[in-house]
Design a protein around this motif. Sequence first.
Motif, PDB file in Angstrom:
ATOM      1  N   TYR A   1       3.915  18.326   2.438  1.00 16.61           N
ATOM      2  CA  TYR A   1       4.840  18.151   2.164  1.00 16.61           C
ATOM      3  C   TYR A   1       6.266  18.270   2.646  1.00 16.61           C
ATOM      4  O   TYR A   1       6.840  18.648   3.067  1.00 16.61           O
TER       5      TYR A   1
ATOM      6  N   SER B   1       5.824  11.633  -4.026  1.00 24.48           N
ATOM      7  CA  SER B   1       5.406  10.768  -3.492  1.00 24.48           C
ATOM      8  C   SER B   1       3.613  11.578  -2.895  1.00 24.48           C
ATOM      9  O   SER B   1       2.703  10.279  -2.293  1.00 24.48           O
ATOM     10  N   SER B   2       3.724  12.156  -2.021  1.00 27.91           N
ATOM     11  CA  SER B   2       2.583  13.178  -1.322  1.00 27.91           C
ATOM     12  C   SER B   2       1.395  13.454  -2.346  1.00 27.91           C
ATOM     13  O   SER B   2       0.006  12.990  -2.098  1.00 27.91           O
TER      14      SER B   2
ATOM     15  N   LEU C   1       7.427   9.145   5.980  1.00 28.74           N
ATOM     16  CA  LEU C   1       6.861   7.651   5.804  1.00 28.74           C
ATOM     17  C   LEU C   1       5.581   8.369   6.011  1.00 28.74           C
ATOM     18  O   LEU C   1       4.230   7.883   5.138  1.00 28.74           O
TER      19      LEU C   1
ATOM     20  N   THR D   1       4.077  10.919   4.216  1.00 32.16           N
ATOM     21  CA  THR D   1       3.994  11.079   2.563  1.00 32.16           C
ATOM     22  C   THR D   1       2.719   9.808   2.162  1.00 32.16           C
ATOM     23  O   THR D   1       1.164  10.681   1.827  1.00 32.16           O
ATOM     24  N   SER D   2       2.518   8.668   3.222  1.00 27.18           N
ATOM     25  CA  SER D   2       1.621   8.130   2.810  1.00 27.18           C
ATOM     26  C   SER D   2      -0.469   8.868   3.498  1.00 27.18           C
ATOM     27  O   SER D   2      -1.253   8.749   3.671  1.00 27.18           O
TER      28      SER D   2
ATOM     29  N   LYS E   1      -1.279  11.480   0.725  1.00 30.53           N
ATOM     30  CA  LYS E   1      -1.693  10.893  -0.663  1.00 30.53           C
ATOM     31  C   LYS E   1      -3.195  10.096  -0.596  1.00 30.53           C
ATOM     32  O   LYS E   1      -4.471  10.565  -0.827  1.00 30.53           O
TER      33      LYS E   1
ATOM     34  N   THR F   1       0.412   6.100  -4.777  1.00 31.37           N
ATOM     35  CA  THR F   1       1.233   6.750  -5.547  1.00 31.37           C
ATOM     36  C   THR F   1       2.038   6.559  -6.565  1.00 31.37           C
ATOM     37  O   THR F   1       2.202   4.233  -6.926  1.00 31.37           O
TER      38      THR F   1
ATOM     39  N   THR G   1       5.760   4.177   0.364  1.00 35.50           N
ATOM     40  CA  THR G   1       5.321   5.239   0.443  1.00 35.50           C
ATOM     41  C   THR G   1       3.643   4.290  -1.008  1.00 35.50           C
ATOM     42  O   THR G   1       2.763   4.845  -1.001  1.00 35.50           O
TER      43      THR G   1
ATOM     44  N   THR H   1       0.077   3.297   0.208  1.00 39.49           N
ATOM     45  CA  THR H   1      -0.639   4.160  -0.546  1.00 39.49           C
ATOM     46  C   THR H   1      -1.560   2.839  -1.918  1.00 39.49           C
ATOM     47  O   THR H   1      -2.544   3.089  -1.675  1.00 39.49           O
TER      48      THR H   1
END
Length: 307
Positions: free
Chosen positions: A79, A100-101, A225, A228-229, A232, A266, A287, A291
């Motif tokens: 990220y 967030s990731s 978005l 990051t999602s 994760k 997250t 996120t 997640t």
Amino acid sequence: MQGVLNGFTTIGLVIAVGALLAHLRIVDLGAQQVLSRLAFFVASPALMVVTLSRADVHQVLSANLGASAAGVVVAGGVYVLLARTLWHRSMGDTTIGALSSSYVNAGNLGIPVASYVLGDAAFVAPTLLFQLLVFQPIALGFLDADAHGGRSSWWWLLTRPFVNPLTVGSLIGLGLSLTGWTLPTMVSAPLGLLGDMAVPSMLVAYGIALRLGPGLGRAGSVAELVTTSSLKLFVQPAVAWFVASVVLGVDGHALLAIVVTSALPTAQNIFVHATRYDRATVLARDTILITTIGAVPVILLVAALLG
């Protein structure tokens, strides 16, 4: 699997209470700010003292920690690379995006999942301690530096986290655990009471932001978005599995524990950090939502494949 569903249902219902309060106009975004600050400066540090003072910190030095840390570094690192070269985000926004990731909900969700799915809450301890004592202090240092114009020296980055209330609480808890000291009841009782307020405050504040803030995907970059999602939910547990299984030779129930904890969503306290520093709040909020929903089938699949 009932433990997974129970953990996610509990979180979802408390968030829904916050959203309902906002919908009924009982609270507003000002209340969300107050709750977030209360969680950041008071309740969460108290929770860190209580949680870490009771944890077996020697587990943080286990070989399994390497696999979990690798998942965090790769997901967060990817990220950071994209944020700085493709989206040209500031240091503060990049830090929140990286958190967030890769920063897992090892506390209020990880503990019940570890207890019910893995059979022992201790399985989540290495990840919890690594995040509290290494990952979070470094991230808070960058956020503090960004809040001061990004002109701080490396010495500032190294020392600033240790005046942060969350880091201070974590260090006190760690010291208590290592020394075996026990706080007197007149101190531990109010600390426990304040600590119990941390998770509900975070969740209610998050629910308020969901109801009164911009709609899902309506602010910021959708591509960000999705990134990051995906990092994760899929990249972090995949990296943890590879390092644990192929590099370290971990198998059986221990491998399951590593991958399940890496697949947790997250953590809600990332939204608290984002709100506190006013950086990437919508990205953190969205996120966490995606997640938290997506982690249910991912964890169930991991349990079916490795359990």
